[in-house]
Design a protein around this motif. Structure first.
Motif, PDB file in Angstrom:
ATOM      1  N   MET A   1      26.603  38.786  51.011  1.00 12.88           N
ATOM      2  CA  MET A   1      27.997  38.515  51.400  1.00 12.88           C
ATOM      3  C   MET A   1      28.914  38.693  50.188  1.00 12.88           C
ATOM      4  O   MET A   1      28.545  38.330  49.082  1.00 12.88           O
ATOM      5  CB  MET A   1      28.094  37.065  51.897  1.00 12.88           C
ATOM      6  N   LYS A   2      30.103  39.248  50.437  1.00 10.47           N
ATOM      7  CA  LYS A   2      30.999  39.552  49.331  1.00 10.47           C
ATOM      8  C   LYS A   2      32.382  38.969  49.612  1.00 10.47           C
ATOM      9  O   LYS A   2      32.979  39.258  50.651  1.00 10.47           O
ATOM     10  CB  LYS A   2      31.091  41.077  49.174  1.00 10.47           C
ATOM     11  N   LEU A   3      32.867  38.135  48.716  1.00  7.10           N
ATOM     12  CA  LEU A   3      34.166  37.478  48.896  1.00  7.10           C
ATOM     13  C   LEU A   3      35.192  38.046  47.922  1.00  7.10           C
ATOM     14  O   LEU A   3      34.903  38.204  46.732  1.00  7.10           O
ATOM     15  CB  LEU A   3      34.049  35.969  48.630  1.00  7.10           C
ATOM     16  N   LEU A   4      36.379  38.287  48.438  1.00  6.73           N
ATOM     17  CA  LEU A   4      37.512  38.666  47.588  1.00  6.73           C
ATOM     18  C   LEU A   4      38.369  37.420  47.375  1.00  6.73           C
ATOM     19  O   LEU A   4      38.901  36.866  48.334  1.00  6.73           O
ATOM     20  CB  LEU A   4      38.337  39.762  48.271  1.00  6.73           C
ATOM     21  N   ILE A   5      38.467  36.967  46.127  1.00  5.36           N
ATOM     22  CA  ILE A   5      39.248  35.770  45.818  1.00  5.36           C
ATOM     23  C   ILE A   5      40.520  36.203  45.102  1.00  5.36           C
ATOM     24  O   ILE A   5      40.455  36.819  44.032  1.00  5.36           O
ATOM     25  CB  ILE A   5      38.446  34.800  44.937  1.00  5.36           C
ATOM     26  N   ILE A   6      41.651  35.852  45.715  1.00  9.07           N
ATOM     27  CA  ILE A   6      42.941  36.298  45.188  1.00  9.07           C
ATOM     28  C   ILE A   6      43.682  35.135  44.552  1.00  9.07           C
ATOM     29  O   ILE A   6      43.973  34.134  45.210  1.00  9.07           O
ATOM     30  CB  ILE A   6      43.811  36.883  46.330  1.00  9.07           C
ATOM     31  N   ASN A   7      43.997  35.250  43.273  1.00 11.66           N
ATOM     32  CA  ASN A   7      44.914  34.318  42.631  1.00 11.66           C
ATOM     33  C   ASN A   7      46.320  34.895  42.777  1.00 11.66           C
ATOM     34  O   ASN A   7      46.634  35.913  42.167  1.00 11.66           O
ATOM     35  CB  ASN A   7      44.571  34.155  41.144  1.00 11.66           C
ATOM     36  N   PRO A   8      47.188  34.261  43.579  1.00 11.47           N
ATOM     37  CA  PRO A   8      48.512  34.858  43.848  1.00 11.47           C
ATOM     38  C   PRO A   8      49.474  34.686  42.681  1.00 11.47           C
ATOM     39  O   PRO A   8      50.640  35.023  42.809  1.00 11.47           O
ATOM     40  CB  PRO A   8      49.004  34.089  45.080  1.00 11.47           C
ATOM     41  N   ASN A   9      48.975  34.173  41.555  1.00 13.56           N
ATOM     42  CA  ASN A   9      49.816  33.994  40.379  1.00 13.56           C
ATOM     43  C   ASN A   9      49.349  34.903  39.254  1.00 13.56           C
ATOM     44  O   ASN A   9      48.277  35.482  39.323  1.00 13.56           O
ATOM     45  CB  ASN A   9      49.757  32.537  39.928  1.00 13.56           C
ATOM     46  N   ILE A  10      50.147  34.965  38.214  1.00 11.87           N
ATOM     47  CA  ILE A  10      49.849  35.911  37.148  1.00 11.87           C
ATOM     48  C   ILE A  10      48.970  35.334  36.031  1.00 11.87           C
ATOM     49  O   ILE A  10      48.632  36.038  35.091  1.00 11.87           O
ATOM     50  CB  ILE A  10      51.161  36.446  36.513  1.00 11.87           C
ATOM     51  N   SER A  11      48.564  34.064  36.146  1.00 12.50           N
ATOM     52  CA  SER A  11      47.818  33.405  35.062  1.00 12.50           C
ATOM     53  C   SER A  11      46.336  33.752  35.092  1.00 12.50           C
ATOM     54  O   SER A  11      45.579  33.244  35.911  1.00 12.50           O
ATOM     55  CB  SER A  11      47.956  31.876  35.193  1.00 12.50           C
ATOM     56  N   ARG A  12      45.924  34.575  34.147  1.00 13.20           N
ATOM     57  CA  ARG A  12      44.503  34.924  34.103  1.00 13.20           C
ATOM     58  C   ARG A  12      43.639  33.722  33.704  1.00 13.20           C
ATOM     59  O   ARG A  12      42.483  33.612  34.121  1.00 13.20           O
ATOM     60  CB  ARG A  12      44.273  36.092  33.150  1.00 13.20           C
ATOM     61  N   ASP A  13      44.199  32.801  32.939  1.00 10.94           N
ATOM     62  CA  ASP A  13      43.480  31.555  32.626  1.00 10.94           C
ATOM     63  C   ASP A  13      43.055  30.838  33.899  1.00 10.94           C
ATOM     64  O   ASP A  13      41.934  30.322  34.003  1.00 10.94           O
ATOM     65  CB  ASP A  13      44.409  30.576  31.875  1.00 10.94           C
ATOM     66  N   VAL A  14      43.986  30.774  34.834  1.00 12.94           N
ATOM     67  CA  VAL A  14      43.692  30.075  36.085  1.00 12.94           C
ATOM     68  C   VAL A  14      42.671  30.864  36.892  1.00 12.94           C
ATOM     69  O   VAL A  14      41.771  30.298  37.513  1.00 12.94           O
ATOM     70  CB  VAL A  14      44.988  29.802  36.877  1.00 12.94           C
ATOM     71  N   THR A  15      42.774  32.183  36.867  1.00 19.66           N
ATOM     72  CA  THR A  15      41.757  32.996  37.551  1.00 19.66           C
ATOM     73  C   THR A  15      40.365  32.663  37.012  1.00 19.66           C
ATOM     74  O   THR A  15      39.387  32.585  37.768  1.00 19.66           O
ATOM     75  CB  THR A  15      42.054  34.502  37.375  1.00 19.66           C
TER      76      THR A  15
END
Lengths: 251, 251, 251, 251, 251, 251
Positions: free
Chosen positions: D1-15
């Motif tokens: 199974m493959k999940l796409l997780i989207i961080n809708p913000n620009i903070s790569r730290d949070v990603t």
């Protein structure tokens, strides 16, 4: 025990219907005083008519409540009920509220059977204001002009029974409320033709009034149903002025 | 008129409190049968305990309802009320529901005074399930372990009065409900020390049970409170099996 | 991971349906224990039957939960769910609640397709009690007596598909819940004939149970789902008494 | 199974925080693709920021969803969730919605612990829009400006634990939601210091995404989450135009 | 007074309809600036399309609001309204919200007449999110594909009038909202053929925008509609970055 | 345009406050007629006083509405508003309803600042009846007896500003409503000392009345706000009898 039953409308025919049904609903020893509005309309279908009836009920209550143990406002929609409850030193019961609390104790959802199309919006708003909207299965109503408000039961009885059965079969009603003082007594007459409990507003109100009076609970001296704070007033008539103004300015 | 009052808990002390208050709330000619749960817990604070008490109440009702005119489920939260109402041929009243409908007829918003912190979630869910959540001003509760469930009033009376006054002053309560069978009779004792109507669940339930029985309304044969359709059952005891299974399979 | 799946009814046929569908919904390594109520009715349509089934589920859970990682209550309406959740040290999942939370994640409003007219009131009350009423588009139900509860799918499959399509076309359902353990597996069978996601309560419950167990969240020691405070009890059977009374008085 | 997780913000730290926690929440065999918004703000506190983040999430989903089995929108408030769910052929899960449905399965009422005062209004509106308002016990939030969004847990961890305990003791929370992607992983770290289940939005979302994907339910072809009807569009980028316009007019 | 009216869609035909109706609704001295979305779809029926339109509206507002006294978002469903209201220093009005508040001032319950079946779910969610759900009598909608969005009134006028009359007769509507910018001006044209007030979203929005601007109320500096706290941003275009990021990082 | 502004109370001081603020809120060309109740109380705090004021407003409207384009009922709580709206051929606006709809267009949640403790229950019920309860952040009120109703602003201005600030800081209000005709004009005076929009009921009502009149929408001839059906009446005075009875029986 002595009950003051107020018809907020001017129809003496309807006052007689109310009295007949109320007489069947009292315990031994309970006495009734019936009062009919000295001004207003023949029956209440609208918010404007309810405002007029409510003001009439408030005046009657102010003038006649002495020596009674509870008051019944005998029109569906309970015109003036909350107002009377604030200023009267005795319990005040409304036909609608009494029928609704009885309905809740007989089942889950209820339908209201009403005498005119126009009256439905006003009923719906009352039921919502009491907080019972989510238990309302439906309102079903006659759709013809009423020839005479004192003879609705005779003229439209079959149609009302048909509407009541539809409410059970199609709307999921566990309980029926045959609404409006002009229908006083009908529930008793047609009970055996309906498959679920059918409540009469007058019966419910008189029964609840006796129940409340029997609990002998003192009127509040705090909260939002204590007597209103004293304030200047004018033009109200001495009895109402004594209640609302406390220091009557017009006598 | 004959009422069956069921204590869904095992505490005979509490049954005696219920009986004392009920005796003060009946009309002449009304007789009482008191029953205590044969299994369960000392008092109900939680959903699990309410499930146990509800099942006990259902069994007692099945076994003892004959020759009665109405049933009272005498624990706050009304364990089993809707279930009993479905299968019993006579009116069934719950302490909570009866207190709530009485509260609505005395004011706008009400507060519940309760015997333990834990009990509040269960009370809130019950009040919400009945559809009265928007009229709940607050729940206030004792915050100490109870030394003895039959002596809460003596041990904690002052604290309960203080909580009640706080509910009026700080939460906007127009009416107080002193909740739980262990508080039966307290409202009568402390009424003069509280500025708004204080309702006792037992008083309300017994009064409403008499009111409902006096209306002589037949049990429904349609809707969701008619007797359930027949279906196979097992292991239920003969009285309950007769009601639920209609063709008992275990006798 | 090991799941205890409780059928709160006495129908072993339905237990087999549940097992078949559950087996298709588990991850590798998940094991199932199936339990059938030792007392009660064939299937639950009413509040009274749900009370009986809930008490049976509570007893089974008390007796058999050891060595399991989560419990599934496998009847629509989730009899006893909140009670079990209070006293069990492991996650407890109900078919209805699991289907509702899955439905919310697939669309806006959902319809429930049910096996009998009578069952609708009970379903509606459950959905409302969970707080999901405003997302309920409709309940549509079979309107004939069920010949055999274990063969509803074969006997009424076409009719159920028709009801489901009506819910989409006429009621605005984005998601369908094929409700009731007797329909376990049907969603899988008829998925291609329905234009929106059709959820099976057993699938949802087993999937959610695995999800909850995989999160490895400790049971609460505060709040209203911590173990109830200790109190005297009697007549409960040793396993249940240990949970509810904590100091069993009857062993 | 493959999940796409989207961080809708620009903070790569949070990603990175999201990825760390997500990695701990997947079953063997599940793979993750992480994506960070190419435009927008550092973190979402307001409706305007949520609109920007939602549009970024929609673009990312359009461009990258191929070859995935489910999508996670990894910001509290679920920016763009309903929009993505309409146009994507695979399940889409939001952190808030996933945490809310998990909370409902762990208790009665929940509190949300948030990273800023300002964020509370937006959270409250999201929870209300999902229909969960009546189960919200409280929102409690930090009241100092955040020095660095990627280090909130280190800087404010003790304060967050204190807020969480207050929510249990004073607000009646049965469950806690530690809200916002910047808190990803905190629930796991502080679980033993909190007396009720503490949920992490990333954990819940990843768990629910796997649950939904495992149910293998086809996308709807009717109802309000089917693909929108074809219509002219312009200026959207080819991937989004293909989904929304179906006949891209700008490529 | 100067109003900026934003069509969040790409259809210039619809912008012309909006302008025509707006011109009839302004007081002497009011000037209009019309703007059409530079990217997006022809008209909004779904949540995904509303997200795109909302982002377009936010960009237009950021770029063009200077020297205006109020902004109107001229698409039903009010895409981006709350976001704009947060970041704009002047009042922002939406067609839906304006029509709803006008409807409340004309009657009790209202019906919405809409241009497509699909659009209904999105409208219902908007109305619910504003808190007006209990006053919604019904939504009735065209059920055929639209040949051309700029000619709906000519093509479907009779059908729309018929739907409106059904809403009054069958659904209990006191007020009608002819919804969607493509219907701008229709209410004026067909008013005499409808028995209750028929509201045009553009008229209501332009009227309310003038009313709000005339009250000269300063923008908030606290609460959840004050400008968002400063935070890093990227990729937003200079005008939007100045509002959202306050310290634009991309110019 | 000509507006009839009715003060449903007997305080001419308050009528002057209303007139002063109304004069500042009109467009060029708008004329005002002010009317003060010929009977009633000094100001409205309770349901009973609102009933009296509502009846007075209905009589004034019946007698004086000719040659006006809209009516404003200028007391908070809108006594008689729905009744007037049913029987008047021109738009009728209430201070509370107008302030509420304006508040909704300025933010998410609002607080009401009121002149007495007692008045809060009545305000809360009005706001709930209009369906705006979920947007009410709080009601905060003065807690001292009012020395003179015409000088509340001078005597209690600082305290009212303090309450308003508390509502923003502690209750999450995005908008403030300074409620009650005795506070007419205060919002304008203290606007710069409050961090969020502060609305004046008179300003809002006069602004909305002009907005409604400018839309030139015909009175309904169907629905629940059409003129009530004709029926017998008595004792109402000729103007009211002509409206309610249509065939006056007392002239």
């Amino acid at each position: 025990m002595k009950l003051l039953i107020i018809n907020p409308n001017i129809s003496r025919d309807v006052t007689h219907l109310i009295e007949s049904e109320a007489t069947r609903s009292i315990y031994p020893g309970t006495e009734l005083t019936l009062a009919t509005a000295p001004f207003g309309v023949a029956y209440i279908e609208t918010r404007a008519e309810a405002l007029i009836g409510g003001y009439a009920a408030l005046q009657i209550a102010a003038e006649q409540h002495a020596h009674h143990d509870a008051i019944v406002v005998a029109a569906f929609g309970d015109p003036g009920l909350a107002a009377l409850r604030e200023v009267m030193p005795i319990p005040v019961v409304g036909m609608t509220e009494a029928a609704l609390v009885s309905a809740c104790q007989h089942g889950g959802r209820f339908s209201v059977i009403a005498i005119s199309q126009r009256i439905q919006a006003w009923y719906r708003e009352c039921i919502t204001a009491y907080g019972f909207a989510e238990r309302l299965a439906s309102i079903r109503a006659l759709d013809e002009p009423l020839a005479h408000i004192g003879r609705v039961q005779e003229d439209q009885g079959e149609r009302l029974v048909a509407l009541a059965n539809q409410a059970v079969e199609q709307d999921g009603a566990d309980v029926l409320i045959l609404a409006g003082a002009p229908l006083a007594g009908l529930a008793r007459t047609v009970a055996t033709r309906l498959p679920v409990p059918a409540l009469d507003g007058v019966t419910c109100a008189v029964t609840q009034a006796q129940a409340m009076a029997s609990m002998e609970i003192a009127a509040p001296v705090a909260g939002s149903f204590a007597l209103p704070p004293e304030k200047p007033c004018s033009g109200l008539g001495p009895a109402l002025a004594r209640l609302v103004g406390r220091q009557p300015t017009d006598t």
